[in-house]
Design an enzyme around this catalytic site. Structure first.
Site, mmCIF file in Angstrom:
data_model
loop_
_atom_site.group_PDB
_atom_site.id
_atom_site.type_symbol
_atom_site.label_atom_id
_atom_site.label_comp_id
_atom_site.label_asym_id
_atom_site.label_seq_id
_atom_site.Cartn_x
_atom_site.Cartn_y
_atom_site.Cartn_z
ATOM 1 N N ASP A 124 0.833 -1.206 0.000
ATOM 2 C CA ASP A 124 0.000 0.000 0.000
ATOM 3 C C ASP A 124 0.874 1.265 0.000
ATOM 4 O OD1 ASP A 124 -2.461 1.256 0.035
ATOM 5 O OD2 ASP A 124 -3.218 0.085 1.720
ATOM 6 N N GLU A 139 -0.957 1.803 -5.123
ATOM 7 C CA GLU A 139 -0.861 3.244 -4.855
ATOM 8 C C GLU A 139 -2.014 3.994 -5.540
ATOM 9 O OE1 GLU A 139 -0.568 3.774 -8.294
ATOM 10 O OE2 GLU A 139 0.617 5.563 -7.775
ATOM 11 N N TRP A 140 -3.071 3.223 -5.882
ATOM 12 C CA TRP A 140 -4.377 3.771 -6.305
ATOM 13 C C TRP A 140 -4.318 4.582 -7.601
ATOM 14 C CZ3 TRP A 140 -2.652 6.370 -1.494
ATOM 15 C CH2 TRP A 140 -2.637 5.485 -0.413
ATOM 16 N N GLY A 141 -3.286 4.342 -8.412
ATOM 17 C CA GLY A 141 -3.188 5.098 -9.656
ATOM 18 C C GLY A 141 -2.826 6.551 -9.428
ATOM 19 N N ASP A 180 -10.125 3.012 -3.821
ATOM 20 C CA ASP A 180 -10.761 1.792 -3.303
ATOM 21 C C ASP A 180 -12.161 1.582 -3.856
ATOM 22 O OD1 ASP A 180 -8.483 1.607 -1.835
ATOM 23 O OD2 ASP A 180 -9.474 1.620 0.131
#
Ligand code: GLA
Length: 399
Positions: free
Chosen positions: A158, A191-193, A213
């Site tokens: 994460d 890293e969620w883009g 998320d």
């Protein structure tokens, strides 16, 4: 060479329309750790259980993965997300929550392996995890060695509490630490883009999140699909766009929406990481039955897991809420998704030219109805429920 050229040409055309630069993908090095040749399949604790993880839960889920048929359908990895870790020793070794995991991680990993499954854990490349547990920043090598000693097969990493750090640099340090650990470990970048992973992640991890998320509601599925579908050209054996884990079976959507969610992930060659309570899947309720029918649909799974490893794309969206998606498959057939985003049932029609078939006739198999038509001429049209899909596999029939 020939097909490579053709792919580059297609890439140029679609990238131009999507406003992406081709240079982002050209000549890029790719991670080659031999893993995730097809999108990873498994289960993760986060979506359903959050921080409420324990040895008992993970063992129960592993048992249920076998009993429910999930393992035999291809779901392999049993992954513990955030909250298993509490501190570090003075030597820097990560300390497991001994109340929740009284047998330690090695014993738990052994149990998961004894069921014919693989074992995954979660950490964070920053100073702390998103839930405030110790992060791995500065401890990458020692953590990779610790995971290897537990028999870990998959690590999700994460990006919380990473202020001032460079994502590409930190994830690359982790890639090298995992490679040096002596164990084959799938590397999931999370890293969620948010740091342009499309520019570097294929050279670093086996999968990378393209989005924030997921939430267990329809609008979230649409948001994730619209983001992750843009990066279709990056996907291939060993490297996958990750629009986040599945919510199928968690109760926030209708079963029609869950069927669409699952079908879209398969069309996008996305990782299929279930996020439901697998232990409840054997219940005889209507919803448990629907969840089983969705997560265990082998024909849809086969589209996701196809060895060609191409991510499907949108070939028709007129009007924009009525879409046709196509994913080329290794045997020369194509998966076709008729996707109705509108709030009323609508007819969607896909003609063979648009789908990419060179023949007038096609054999058509409906992957949810499990029915087949031997020779369908020119096009296929169906009424698709609101927020629903019709998913097909089509083979050219020579004239
Ligand atoms: C982030 C990740 C989620 C989950 C949580 C855990 O939000 O994106 O998938 O791992 O952290 O805290």
């Amino acid at each position: 060479m020939h097909s490579h050229l053709r792919r580059m040409l297609t890439l140029g055309v679609v990238c131009a329309t999507a406003g992406l630069t081709v240079s982002a993908t050209r000549g890029e090095r790719r991670l080659d750790n031999g893993l995730a040749r097809t999108p990873p399949m498994g289960w993760n604790s986060w979506n359903k259980f959050g921080c409420n993880v324990s040895d008992k839960l993970i063992r129960g889920v592993a048992d249920a993965m076998v009993a429910s048929g999930m393992r035999d359908a291809g779901y392999q990895y049993v992954n513990i997300d955030d909250c298993w870790q509490v501190a570090r020793t003075p030597q820097g070794v990560i300390v497991v929550d001994s109340l929740r995991f009284p047998n330690g991680m090695k014993a738990l990993g052994d149990y998961v392996h004894s069921k014919g499954l693989k074992f995954g854990v979660y950490t964070d490349a920053g100073r702390k995890t998103c839930e405030g547990r110790p992060g791995s920043y500065g401890y990458e090598a020692i953590d990779a060695r610790t995971y290897a000693s537990w028999g870990v097969d998959y690590v999700k990493i994460d990006w919380c509490n990473a202020e001032g750090l460079d994502a590409r640099t930190q994830y690359t340090i982790f890639r090298d630490a995992l490679a040096a650990s002596g164990r084959k470990i799938v590397f999931s970048i999370c890293e969620w883009g948010s740091n342009q992973p499309w520019d570097w992640a294929p050279a670093v991890g086996n999968l990378w999140r393209t989005t924030g998320d997921i939430a267990d509601r329809w609008s979230s599925v649409l948001t994730l699909v619209d983001l992750s579908s843009q990066y279709w050209h990056l996907a291939g054996p060993g490297r996958w766009n990750d629009p986040d884990m599945l919510e199928v079976g968690n109760g926030g959507m209708t079963n029609t929406e869950y069927r669409a969610h699952f079908s879209l992930w398969a069309m996008m060659a996305a990782p299929l990481i279930a996020g439901n309570d697998v232990r409840a899947m054997m219940d005889s309720t209507r919803d448990a039955t629907a969840t089983r029918e969705i997560l265990l649909n082998k024909e849809v799974i086969a589209v996701d897991q196809d060895s060609l490893g191409r991510q499907g794309t949108i070939v028709q969206a007129s009007p924009s809420e009525l879409q046709v998606w196509v994913k080329p498959l290794a045997d020369g057939s194509r998966a076709v998704l008729l996707f109705n985003r509108a709030s009323v049932p609508s007819t969607i029609s896909a003609n063979w030219g648009r789908v990419g078939l060179k023949t007038r006739r096609a054999r058509v198999r409906d992957l949810w109805a499990h029915t087949e038509s031997a020779a369908v001429e020119n096009f296929y049209a169906a009424t698709v429920p609101s927020h629903g899909v019709v998913m097909l596999r089509v083979w050219s029939v020579p004239d």
